[in-house]
Design an enzyme around this catalytic site. Sequence first.
Site, PDB file in Angstrom:
ATOM      1  N   SER A 134      11.024   9.677   7.596  1.00  0.00           N
ATOM      2  CA  SER A 134      11.865  10.168   8.691  1.00  0.00           C
ATOM      3  C   SER A 134      12.981  11.005   8.086  1.00  0.00           C
ATOM      4  CB  SER A 134      12.458   8.993   9.474  1.00  0.00           C
ATOM      5  OG  SER A 134      11.442   8.253  10.113  1.00  0.00           O
ATOM      6  N   LYS A 164      10.948  11.654  16.424  1.00  0.00           N
ATOM      7  CA  LYS A 164      11.405  10.433  15.748  1.00  0.00           C
ATOM      8  C   LYS A 164      12.914  10.255  15.894  1.00  0.00           C
ATOM      9  CE  LYS A 164      11.562   6.719  13.329  1.00  0.00           C
ATOM     10  NZ  LYS A 164      11.090   6.553  11.945  1.00  0.00           N
ATOM     11  N   LYS A 215      21.250   6.546   8.574  1.00  0.00           N
ATOM     12  CA  LYS A 215      20.791   7.880   8.166  1.00  0.00           C
ATOM     13  C   LYS A 215      20.125   8.605   9.334  1.00  0.00           C
ATOM     14  CE  LYS A 215      16.800   8.196   6.666  1.00  0.00           C
ATOM     15  NZ  LYS A 215      15.426   8.474   7.175  1.00  0.00           N
TER      16      LYS A 215
END
Length: 298
Positions: free
Chosen positions: A96, A171, A239
């Site tokens: 990701s 995502k 993140k």
Amino acid sequence: MTNIAFIGLGIMGSPMAVHLANAGHSVAGYNRTPDKAQPLVEAGGRAADSIADAVQGADVVCVMVPDSPDVETVLAGQGGVFGSAAPGALVIDFSSIRPDVTAALAEQAAAKGFRLLDAPVSGGEAGARNAALSIMVGGSADDFEAAREVFDVVGKTVVHVGPSGAGQTVKAANQLIVAANIQALAEAVVFLEAYGVDTKAALEVLGGGLAGSAVLNQKKENMLTRSFQPGFRIELHHKDLGIVTAAAREAGVVAPLGALVAQLMASARANGDGGLDHSGLLRGVERLSGRTSENGEN
């Protein structure tokens, strides 16, 4: 049988590589921590001693590493995939990362004769172990079809969502929704406990109504027992929410709830909870409420 290289054998990558080996593919795995390759070896795969070693003769190269710089190093760095694999190999990045980084890497891949799909996953450790991941795939339709034999082994819901970078964009949206749901569940648990309600019974009935969700089903036990063994770490979700807020700003989109939950995730990390499962956001709600867990923490 396909020759597959799998780079990154962590919480998610290891079970995914094992599933591919168990499906009859020839899998060579590499991880910076060599002992992480042991489950793959036990499943009949091979432990490689470098990225270059892993990708020799590979038809498909799978990558599952934590962040954008890691993917850039694995693919384009010295001794990386672009410099070591045979041109024509299909590269599937399950990591990701930032959509713009994916788009740039796709251009580099094409210039060097590789095909790159961004295929981030959702479902956490449980989804990886049960081969039940949701996989959102960006890239060409032809490359998506070519990767089907890999996706169908490790995933349950696999959807081609658009060109390069689209998988990472979807995502990011996924991570926004999941974080908001976890935060809401954490607040509900602390609220219920403050009133002395049978919290387990309450969550059972809430799960059967409109408040029910995959987050409630999968994370309620963590919160009830204050067990935050990582399935997906707070530091990684921190993140991902950075990606969400930056991408939203770049697109001129206002995401106020995203900004708030990003700050709450950052607070959890700053308070030493980065290595915990993201259901550990509960601890942040307890801190803000001046309450102490049954285990005495906070």
